[in-house]
Design an enzyme around this catalytic site. Structure first.
Site, mmCIF file in Angstrom:
data_model
loop_
_atom_site.group_PDB
_atom_site.id
_atom_site.type_symbol
_atom_site.label_atom_id
_atom_site.label_comp_id
_atom_site.label_asym_id
_atom_site.label_seq_id
_atom_site.Cartn_x
_atom_site.Cartn_y
_atom_site.Cartn_z
ATOM 1 C CB THR A 138 1.649 10.580 -7.206
ATOM 2 O OG1 THR A 138 0.441 10.077 -7.800
ATOM 3 C CG2 THR A 138 1.301 11.882 -6.481
ATOM 4 C CD GLU A 140 -4.571 10.973 -8.473
ATOM 5 O OE1 GLU A 140 -5.179 12.059 -8.384
ATOM 6 O OE2 GLU A 140 -5.052 9.965 -9.028
ATOM 7 C CE1 TYR A 163 -0.539 9.844 -2.231
ATOM 8 C CE2 TYR A 163 -1.515 10.040 -4.416
ATOM 9 C CZ TYR A 163 -0.526 9.549 -3.577
ATOM 10 O OH TYR A 163 0.482 8.768 -4.100
ATOM 11 C CE LYS A 167 3.158 10.214 -2.546
ATOM 12 N NZ LYS A 167 4.464 9.573 -2.281
#
Length: 354
Positions: A138, A140, A163, A167
């Site tokens: 991701t 992010e 998160y 990831k």
């Protein structure tokens, strides 16, 4: 001579990406197996249109109960299905929720990938059966470093949420398994991707659902957080095609999946409300509850590598994406209004001031 068997195992098949990916693979003649979590209610609405009774002859989509937190269960499923491709799309993927549930997020999103990778490695070692593995990474993972935009495969990572951290663990572990065990394992670093199937707690779908409800008189206000956050938004239906393309390459690698354009949440509101002839300023209000503890102000991807090596380019523009989502949610709100006007009680959450 018969064609080689193509069989995919998908985690997160009932989610947005999983449902689009399942459609794509079924269209390509794959046998598709999806992992779903057991619960007291069904959560298969995104794939109901492609799911047949598994006992019917010729059914190419089969669902199995399982969980990314269950290592033994994952190992049994990989052995049972004997897939040629594994797509790890399942995760606790909501950024704000990850601040509220960091331990679960780490377990399901990060350690879950480790359990699945290990199941693939052990099965491949035991049988000699080659499996190609896709990890959903991701944007992010890049986090709050706007000075590095646009972000490419070579941009340093600096995640700003549990998160993103989870990831990043899954991403680097996939790279490690590729280099240590010679797995055909690739990571797709996906920037924000949306669709009418996006979960309603994500900001884009929250906006388009509110537009439909407000237009139908089911809602009067929409409360949001940071309207100036900039995101690279694409269409999920386009992005799953690149997932598949990665696993068709002779050599595994990592790719950014993005449009190369950035838009603010404010602009998304303006276009969504404008599509139905409304001014977002009349309906949108700021609520501090929706600000993150650590904000990511800008995410902008550089998809050059995917374009040059895979020949992939996104086909759906930002405006087309917004309009697609609004049109879908207008129809949904119209059905809800019909139910309300007929005296039926609306499901929980519909018509609330969110």
């Amino acid at each position: 001579m018969s064609e080689a068997r193509q069989c995919a195992l998908i985690t997160g098949i009932t989610g947005q990406d999983g449902s689009y990916l399942a459609e794509l693979l079924l269209d390509k003649g794959y046998e598709v197996h999806g992992i779903i979590r057991r619960s007291s209610s069904f959560n298969t609405e995104r794939i109901d249109h492609i799911y047949q009774d598994p006992h019917e002859t010729g059914s190419n989509l089969k669902l199995h109960y399982g969980d990314l937190t269950d290592a033994n269960g994952l190992a049994r499923l990989v052995s049972q299905v004997s897939p040629t491709e594994v797509y790890n799309i399942g995760a606790q993927s909501h950024v704000k929720v990850s601040f509220e549930q960091p331990i679960y997020t780490g377990d399901a999103t990060g350690i879950g990938a480790a359990k699945l990778l290990e199941a693939v490695r052990e099965y491949q070692d035991d049988t000699g059966h080659t499996i190609r593995y896709y990890q959903a990474s991701t944007s992010e993972m890049f986090g709050g470093m706007p000075e590095t935009a646009p972000q490419s495969e070579d941009t340093p990572f600096h995640p700003r949420s549990p998160y993103g951290v989870a990831k990043l663990y899954a991403h680097w572990l996939t790279v490690n398994y590729r280099e240590s065990y010679n797995l055909h394992a690739s990571c797709g670093i996906l920037f924000n991707h949306e669709s009418p199937r996006r979960g309603e707690t994500f900001v884009t779908r929250k906006i388009t659902r509110a537009v439909g409800r407000i237009k139908q008189g089911l809602q009067t206000k929409l409360y949001l957080g940071n309207l100036d956050a900039k995101r690279d938004w694409g269409y999920a239906g386009d992005y799953v095609e690149q997932m598949w393309m990665m696993l068709q390459q002779e050599t595994p690698d990592d790719y950014v999946v993005a449009t190369g354009e950035t838009h603010t949440v404010r602009e998304f509101c303006e276009r969504a409300f404008g599509h139905v002839g409304l001014d977002y300023n009349d309906y949108v209000e700021i609520d501090p509850r929706y600000f993150r503890p650590a904000e990511v102000d800008l995410l902008l991807g550089d998809p050059t590598k995917a374009k040059e090596k895979l020949g992939w380019v996104p086909r759906t523009s930002f405006s087309e994406l917004v309009e697609m989502m609004v049109d879908h949610d207008l129809e949904l709100a119209a059905r809800e209004k019909t139910l309300r006007d007929a005296g039926h009680k609306l499901p929980a959450g519909i018509g609330h001031e969110n």
